[in-house]
Design a protein around this motif. Structure first.
Motif, PDB file in Angstrom:
ATOM      1  N   PRO A  12       9.789  17.280   3.668  1.00 47.71           N
ATOM      2  CA  PRO A  12       9.468  15.916   3.168  1.00 47.71           C
ATOM      3  C   PRO A  12       9.798  15.345   3.893  1.00 47.71           C
ATOM      4  O   PRO A  12      11.231  14.482   4.254  1.00 47.71           O
ATOM      5  N   ARG A  53      13.579   8.929   2.469  1.00 50.20           N
ATOM      6  CA  ARG A  53      12.822  10.046   2.724  1.00 50.20           C
ATOM      7  C   ARG A  53      12.963  10.064   4.518  1.00 50.20           C
ATOM      8  O   ARG A  53      12.314   9.024   5.446  1.00 50.20           O
ATOM      9  N   LYS A 170       0.027  10.398  -3.934  1.00 46.87           N
ATOM     10  CA  LYS A 170      -0.288  10.849  -3.622  1.00 46.87           C
ATOM     11  C   LYS A 170      -0.763  11.101  -5.459  1.00 46.87           C
ATOM     12  O   LYS A 170      -0.933  11.529  -5.782  1.00 46.87           O
ATOM     13  N   GLU A 177       2.820   7.345   1.298  1.00 46.19           N
ATOM     14  CA  GLU A 177       3.049   9.091   2.176  1.00 46.19           C
ATOM     15  C   GLU A 177       2.909   8.401   3.177  1.00 46.19           C
ATOM     16  O   GLU A 177       2.003   7.498   4.297  1.00 46.19           O
ATOM     17  N   THR A 217       3.322  15.929   8.836  1.00 49.09           N
ATOM     18  CA  THR A 217       2.942  14.665   6.822  1.00 49.09           C
ATOM     19  C   THR A 217       4.314  14.957   5.875  1.00 49.09           C
ATOM     20  O   THR A 217       4.830  16.194   7.024  1.00 49.09           O
ATOM     21  N   SER A 218       4.436  14.913   5.249  1.00 50.41           N
ATOM     22  CA  SER A 218       5.369  15.084   3.976  1.00 50.41           C
ATOM     23  C   SER A 218       5.681  16.738   3.919  1.00 50.41           C
ATOM     24  O   SER A 218       3.925  17.110   4.012  1.00 50.41           O
ATOM     25  N   ASN A 221       1.804  18.163   2.490  1.00 46.07           N
ATOM     26  CA  ASN A 221       0.516  17.222   2.513  1.00 46.07           C
ATOM     27  C   ASN A 221      -0.560  17.368   3.184  1.00 46.07           C
ATOM     28  O   ASN A 221      -1.358  16.466   3.550  1.00 46.07           O
TER      29      ASN A 221
END
Length: 540
Positions: A12, A53, A170, A177, A217-218, A221
Motif C-alpha cells: 500500500p 500510508r 474500503k 483510499e 492505488t494501494s 485495490n
C-alpha cells in the motif's frame, strides 16, 4: 483499453514524479486581457498522530506536483496537445481531487509566460535549460538516492497531467483510499520507473494502465478502482461538473472537495475525536455534515496569478438580506494596506445568541448574562446593538504609506457605513469613560452623513473624510478588480510596504520581492449556501 497488473514489488502506498515540456511557449504570440453629507459635526478629539500510508508514494506525488505546477506549467508548456483529463479516470465516488496540468488552454500558457517573465529568478531559469530537470534532480539529490535520474527514470514516460484523489474507505473505520492518476507516454518505461521510485519501500503501489494514464492505488485495490470507474467517473458527475463550471477556467491546477464526505470518512480525525465535528467551524453547530463542497483553480493572466474558488451546498451560509457597497475604493491614494467587510452588523445580530452560548460553555458556572449586563452598565452601551452600529453595514480599515521603523506612532484609520451619529455618540461615551478612569483613547473621530470616520491623528482623519482615489490606482484594480461589489476585500501594496522589510530579505531574493507589486483578496456570498473568493498576486 485497460490492463490491470499489480506490481509485485508494491503493497500500500504510492509515488509519482514530474515531467518537463519544451520552452517554446516563451516565444508564443501574446493575446491581449461617495456619499454626500449634509451638516458635518466638528471632529471630536478624544493538532494525535495517525498511521502513515506509503511515504514514498506521497513523496513522489509531492515532487511531481511541485515540479509540474511551479515550473513546467509556467514556461515549458507546449502550445498544442490534448487527450483526456484525469477526472475521466477517477471514480464518481471520490471525496477529493487535485489536478495539475502542464498542457492547459493556449490562453493560460501565454498568460503564464507573460507573468512569470516579470520575475527575475524565473526568467533566469527560462534561459538555462529544462527547469523541471533542474528541480527534480535537486530533490533527488537531497533524497540521497544516487541511483535515480530524472532524465533516465522519469522524463521518458511522464506525461503532462497528474491528479491525486481521495476515495472512500474500503470498510467502516478504515482510512480513506488514495489514488494517483499520472499521464504516461510509455507504459513499459512508466512501470519500470515507478518500480524504481518505490524500491525499498514497504508500501508499494499497485499500478494499472488505462487510456494513457497510470493509476496508482494501494495494493489489492486496483481492480476495485477500475470497476468503480466503469460505473461512473468524476467527470460524469453533475454535482462535480457544476462546481467546476462555477469556478471557470481550470488553469494550471485545480481541485474539488466534498467536505461533508471527507468528514464522514474520517479525514479530519486529527482535528478532534469526532470525525464530523470541529471545535470551531464556520458552517454552523460545529457539524461538518452541512459543510457542502468546495472547488478552486490556480490560473494566470498577464498581470497576476490568481486562486479562484467557490463554496457550494453549505447549509449555514446565507446571503445577507441587504448589502452595502464597499467604500474601500474611496480611501486615500497612498493607502498601503486596507481591509473591507460588509454585513458585519447582520452577522453579529444572527450569531449573538450562539456567541453567548459559546462563552457560557467555555466558562461553566459563571453568570455570562449577568456579567454582560454589568459591563453594559459600566460602559454605558447596549449589546449587541451598539457593537452592530460600530461595525456597520460596511467597515473599512486602512493603513497609509509610512515609515514603520521611524519610531513615530503608526497612522491608521477606519471608515464605517452606518448610523454615523449613533456611532459617534457611542465612541464619545467610551472616551469620557476612559478619561474618568485616568486613561484616554488616542483617536479622533467624525460623523459625516452615513459615514463614521475614526483615525489615529487629525491629519489622517482629514485625508479619510476627503474621498480618495485608491480605487483608480493600477495596483489596486489589478489586485482586486471586483472590490466595489465584494463583501470582503483585503489589499496590500507591496511596493509601498517593501521598504519596511526589504533589508531583512536575503540579497539573492530581493529582486524576486521587488518583482511583486500587490496582493489582493475578495469574496462574497452569492446565494444561500454559495460563496466565491479570489486571491491575486500581481507582478510589476
Amino acid at each position: 483499453m485497460s490492463s490491470h497488473e499489480p506490481d509485485p514489488a508494491r503493497p500500500p502506498g504510492d509515488s509519482t514524479p514530474t515531467e518537463p515540456t519544451p520552452a517554446e511557449a516563451a516565444a508564443a504570440p501574446v493575446d491581449p486581457a461617495a456619499t454626500a453629507a449634509p451638516v458635518e459635526p466638528a471632529p471630536s478629539e478624544v493538532a494525535p498522530a495517525r498511521r502513515r500510508r506509503g511515504p514514498v508514494i506521497w513523496g513522489i506525488v509531492a515532487l511531481a506536483v511541485v515540479a509540474l505546477a511551479l515550473t513546467a506549467a509556467a514556461f515549458g508548456m507546449k502550445l498544442v496537445g490534448g487527450g483526456p483529463q484525469p477526472d475521466t479516470l477517477v471514480p464518481s465516488t471520490a471525496l477529493a481531487y487535485l489536478r495539475v496540468d502542464t498542457d492547459p488552454s493556449i490562453g493560460q500558457k501565454v498568460s503564464a509566460v507573460r507573468f512569470l517573465q516579470k520575475v527575475p529568478q524565473v526568467k533566469g531559469v527560462l534561459d538555462s535549460g529544462d527547469p523541471r530537470k533542474r528541480l527534480v534532480d535537486s530533490l533527488i539529490e537531497r533524497s540521497g538516492n544516487k541511483d535515480f535520474s530524472y532524465a533516465r527514470d522519469i522524463e521518458p514516460w511522464l506525461g503532462d497531467r497528474l491528479a491525486v484523489a481521495v476515495l472512500p474507505p474500503k470498510s467502516e473505520g478504515a482510512d480513506p483510499e488514495p489514488l494517483v492518476v499520472v499521464q504516461v507516454k510509455d507504459e513499459a518505461k512508466a512501470r519500470a520507473g515507478i518500480a524504481k521510485l518505490s524500491a525499498g519501500d514497504n508500501d508499494k503501489p499497485e499500478v494499472t494502465f488505462k487510456d494513457g494514464y497510470a493509476l496508482l492505488t494501494s495494493a489489492g485495490n486496483g481492480k476495485a478502482v477500475t470497476d468503480a470507474i466503469a460505473k461512473g467517473t468524476l467527470a460524469d458527475s453533475s454535482t462535480y461538473a457544476g462546481d467546476v463550471a462555477a469556478v471557470g477556467d481550470q488553469g494550471i491546477a485545480s481541485g474539488w472537495l466534498d467536505l461533508a464526505g471527507l468528514a464522514k470518512a474520517g479525514a479530519f480525525k486529527e482535528v478532534g475525536g469526532d470525525t464530523t465535528k470541529l471545535s470551531v467551524n464556520p458552517f454552523g453547530s460545529g457539524d461538518l455534515k452541512g459543510a457542502g463542497r468546495a472547488a478552486f483553480a490556480l490560473r494566470f493572466d498577464a498581470d497576476a496569478v490568481e486562486l479562484v474558488g467557490v463554496s457550494r451546498g453549505a447549509t449555514a451560509v446565507k446571503k445577507p438580506a441587504t448589502t452595502a457597497g464597499s467604500a474601500i475604493t474611496h480611501l486615500p491614494a497612498d493607502t498601503a494596506v486596507a481591509m473591507s467587510v460588509s454585513g458585519l452588523d447582520q452577522v453579529i445580530g444572527q450569531a449573538w445568541d450562539g456567541i453567548l452560548k459559546g462563552i457560557g460553555a467555555q466558562s461553566p458556572g459563571e453568570d455570562v448574562n449577568g456579567e454582560l449586563k454589568a459591563m453594559e452598565s459600566q460602559l454605558g452601551i447596549s449589546l449587541p446593538g451598539d457593537l452592530q452600529t460600530l461595525l456597520g453595514r460596511n467597515l473599512v480599515l486602512a493603513v497609509p504609506d509610512q515609515d514603520f521603523a521611524s519610531g513615530d506612532d503608526p497612522q491608521f484609520g477606519a471608515r464605517v457605513t452606518t448610523d454615523a451619529a449613533k456611532a459617534d455618540a457611542v465612541v464619545t461615551r467610551l472616551e469620557r469613560l476612559a478619561i474618568q478612569t485616568g486613561g484616554e483613547l488616542p483617536i479622533v473621530h467624525q460623523a459625516k452623513g452615513d459615514q463614521f470616520y475614526l483615525a489615529s491623528s487629525r491629519d489622517y482623519l482629514g485625508k479619510l473624510t476627503a474621498d480618495g482615489t485608491l480605487g483608480d490606482s493600477a495596483a489596486f484594480t489589478a489586485a482586486v478588480p471586483d472590490a466595489k461589489d465584494a463583501q470582503y476585500v483585503l489589499f496590500a501594496d507591496l511596493d509601498r510596504l517593501e521598504k519596511s522589510y526589504l533589508d531583512q530579505v536575503p540579497a539573492r531574493d530581493r529582486d524576486l520581492v521587488k518583482a511583486l507589486r500587490a496582493v489582493g483578496a475578495s469574496g462574497s456570498v452569492t446565494g444561500n449556501g454559495e460563496a466565491r473568493f479570489t486571491l491575486r498576486v500581481v507582478g510589476n
